[in-house]
Structures are given as C-alpha cells and as structure tokens.
Design a protein around this motif. Structure first.
Motif, PDB file in Angstrom:
ATOM      1  N   LYS A  46     -49.753  -1.279 -20.341  1.00 51.55           N
ATOM      2  CA  LYS A  46     -48.336  -1.565 -20.144  1.00 51.55           C
ATOM      3  C   LYS A  46     -48.154  -3.070 -19.978  1.00 51.55           C
ATOM      4  O   LYS A  46     -49.057  -3.783 -19.528  1.00 51.55           O
ATOM      5  N   HIS A  57     -38.140  -6.840 -21.934  1.00 50.86           N
ATOM      6  CA  HIS A  57     -38.621  -5.509 -22.331  1.00 50.86           C
ATOM      7  C   HIS A  57     -39.692  -5.033 -21.359  1.00 50.86           C
ATOM      8  O   HIS A  57     -40.471  -5.826 -20.813  1.00 50.86           O
ATOM      9  N   LEU A  59     -42.801  -2.625 -21.852  1.00 48.72           N
ATOM     10  CA  LEU A  59     -43.601  -1.887 -22.836  1.00 48.72           C
ATOM     11  C   LEU A  59     -44.473  -0.888 -22.077  1.00 48.72           C
ATOM     12  O   LEU A  59     -45.416  -1.279 -21.382  1.00 48.72           O
ATOM     13  N   GLU A  61     -45.568   2.129 -23.660  1.00 51.42           N
ATOM     14  CA  GLU A  61     -46.293   2.936 -24.638  1.00 51.42           C
ATOM     15  C   GLU A  61     -46.687   2.012 -25.787  1.00 51.42           C
ATOM     16  O   GLU A  61     -46.182   0.881 -25.872  1.00 51.42           O
ATOM     17  N   SER A  63     -46.578  -0.169 -28.756  1.00 55.83           N
ATOM     18  CA  SER A  63     -45.319  -0.730 -29.249  1.00 55.83           C
ATOM     19  C   SER A  63     -45.555  -1.899 -30.192  1.00 55.83           C
ATOM     20  O   SER A  63     -46.627  -2.513 -30.212  1.00 55.83           O
ATOM     21  N   LEU A  65     -43.718  -5.582 -31.174  1.00 60.53           N
ATOM     22  CA  LEU A  65     -42.793  -6.614 -30.713  1.00 60.53           C
ATOM     23  C   LEU A  65     -42.848  -7.757 -31.721  1.00 60.53           C
ATOM     24  O   LEU A  65     -43.910  -8.345 -31.935  1.00 60.53           O
ATOM     25  N   CYS A 109     -38.103  -4.861 -31.046  1.00 60.21           N
ATOM     26  CA  CYS A 109     -39.070  -4.134 -30.227  1.00 60.21           C
ATOM     27  C   CYS A 109     -38.904  -2.643 -30.471  1.00 60.21           C
ATOM     28  O   CYS A 109     -37.782  -2.128 -30.427  1.00 60.21           O
ATOM     29  N   MET A 110     -40.005  -1.964 -30.739  1.00 60.85           N
ATOM     30  CA  MET A 110     -39.932  -0.520 -30.967  1.00 60.85           C
ATOM     31  C   MET A 110     -41.289   0.116 -30.682  1.00 60.85           C
ATOM     32  O   MET A 110     -42.336  -0.524 -30.832  1.00 60.85           O
ATOM     33  N   PRO A 111     -41.305   1.381 -30.229  1.00 59.35           N
ATOM     34  CA  PRO A 111     -42.576   2.090 -30.071  1.00 59.35           C
ATOM     35  C   PRO A 111     -43.212   2.347 -31.429  1.00 59.35           C
ATOM     36  O   PRO A 111     -42.507   2.505 -32.437  1.00 59.35           O
ATOM     37  N   GLN A 114     -42.134   5.039 -33.946  1.00 59.66           N
ATOM     38  CA  GLN A 114     -41.018   4.870 -34.876  1.00 59.66           C
ATOM     39  C   GLN A 114     -41.472   4.302 -36.217  1.00 59.66           C
ATOM     40  O   GLN A 114     -40.640   3.989 -37.064  1.00 59.66           O
TER      41      GLN A 114
END
Length: 278
Positions: A46, A57, A59, A61, A63, A65, A109-111, A114
């Motif tokens: 994390k 953000h 984090l 999980e 991810s 960035l 930013c996304m896991p 996705q």
C-alpha cells in the motif's frame, strides 16, 4: 476502423526508461525537475501519493499511476516492508507540440483490475522485473511503452472521454477527419473536404468538432502542422522542405502561420529553443 494512433506515434514517439524495480520504503519523492513524466505500477503493498502537502491518492491494491508531464509527487509507504513498485520515466517527443500529450490529464490513477487487456503483459513485465536476464532494461522499457499504448487505447474507448483530442478520436465519424489530418498534413484540407471524409454536413461537422475537440477544424489543423514544423526545425530540415511537407505553399506562408501561433518567426523560435537547452 482507422488506426487512430499510427500517425500520431509515427510523428511523435513515446519512449520509456525503467528506473525502479522493487520495494520503496518510507518517503520517496520525484521533484518533477526533469523533462519527462512517470508511469508507476504498484504490484504489492500500500502507498499514499502526495502532491506537495496534499494527499492525492491512497493506493490499497495493485494500481497504475500515470503522470504524462513532469509533476512533483511523493510516495509514503511502510518504513520496514515498503511497497513493491515498477516505475518508468515517460517522454513524449515534441513536448507541448505533441497533441497526444496535450490531450492527457495531469494524473491518471486506476487499479490494475481496470486493465483486463493488459493482464498477460503486466505478468510478463513483473516477471522480467524480478529476473536478472540479459537485456532486462531494454525489455522492461519496451513493455512499458506497450502498456502505455494499451492505456491510450482504453482512454479513447472510455465511456466519457474528456474534451479534447481523445474525445475527437472516440467519435466514430470525427475520428476519420482527424486521422486524415494527422496522416497527410501537406494536403489542402478545407472544412468541406474534412466533413465529407467524416460523412457529415459542413455545419454539423464544424459544430460537433468544436464541441468534442474544443477547437475549430482549421485551428486544430494549424496547431498540428506547427507542431510538426517545430519538430522538423529541431531536426535541421531546411525551411523550404518543411513548408512543403507541412502544407504551406511557400516559406513566407509558413512564416506567417508560425508567427501567428508562436509569436516568433521559425528561425527566431529555433534559436530560442536551442538557447534554452544550454
């Protein structure tokens, strides 16, 4: 379907340089002083992401960035165990003249969940990062570049692309006209001709182009051409040849358009650009 990225990437390349493969412990900062952005992949652990004194953000999980442009940011992780990152510097050729770079948000930013189309690629990248194979750096750099292209594909197919080039490329009709301008900047593009390529009337095309891209077709075409001119000037091409390849009838016509957009003549701009490097 037309290839919406081929001409853009053909004129303005994207390059990656991997600089981190493993745990980051405690506080780690990138000051944004270099002329490139970063693509970070959190594999395990994390991390908090800070922009100055603001936490941007959490984090929690695996991810992704992405900072397309130089942006100061810091990671705060567990001091003992840290968080497992693989990171690369990202350079968009042409800088502010690159319309693809200009179309991207400041931060994305996304896991990793996705990015279903990138599962195999991410697995390969993480395995390569852990190994000590010959050519490891080059392989990691190329894998990062492919991930970035897959990310761009996803942004173009997003349900709600933001105003700008990505929104235009997401539009099933406008994209044809935009790609035509990208592929053949030397052509004498009128609004009527572009509208015909898009399969729309002149008025509908002009209105929808402005609504999606945020500019008129003529202004977008000029910005695209001038961006190419800047690149070719830096590459040392003669102005006469540049004028022809950029769709201007003469050096004088090119100089007028260039000064209208940049406030300087092409040679003055080149001199200032070269001086800024030293």
């Amino acid at each position: 379907m037309v290839d919406r990225l081929a001409a853009l990437l053909g004129h303005f390349s994207i390059s990656a340089q991997t600089f981190q493969t493993g745990p980051l412990c405690g506080i780690n900062t990138l000051d944004g002083s270099k002329p490139y952005g970063q693509l970070h992949l959190l594999r395990r652990g994390k991390a908090e992401v800070w922009h100055g004194h603001t936490k941007a953000h959490d984090l929690e999980e695996p991810s992704l960035l992405f900072y397309p442009r130089p942006t100061p940011h810091s990671f705060v992780t567990d001091r003992e165990h840290g968080a497992d990152f693989v990171c690369a510097h990202i350079l968009f050729e042409g800088g502010s003249a690159n319309p693809l770079l200009n179309a991207l948000p400041d931060c994305l930013c996304m896991p990793l969940t996705q990015l279903p189309d990138s599962v195999a690629l991410l697995s390969l990248l993480f395995a390569e990062a852990e190994a000590n194979n010959c050519g490891r750096q080059t392989v990691l750099d190329r894998l990062f570049e492919v991930i970035l292209i897959q990310l761009l594909r996803g942004l173009m197919e997003s349900d709600s692309p933001q105003l700008g080039l990505l929104a235009g490329l997401a539009h099933t009709q406008l994209r044809r006209a935009i790609v035509a301008m990208h592929e053949k900047p030397e052509e004498d593009w009128s609004v009527e001709r572009l509208a015909k390529i898009a399969g729309m009337s002149r008025s509908v095309f002009s209105n929808q182009f402005r609504d999606a891209v945020g500019d008129t077709p003529a202004n977008y075409l000029q910005r695209w051409r001038i961006g190419l001119v800047q690149k070719w000037l830096k590459n040392g091409q003669p102005l006469r040849l540049i004028a022809e390849e950029a769709g201007y009838g003469s050096e004088a016509a090119l100089s007028r358009a260039f000064k209208s957009q940049c406030g300087l003549s092409p040679m003055q701009w080149l001199k200032e650009s070269q001086a800024a490097k030293h």
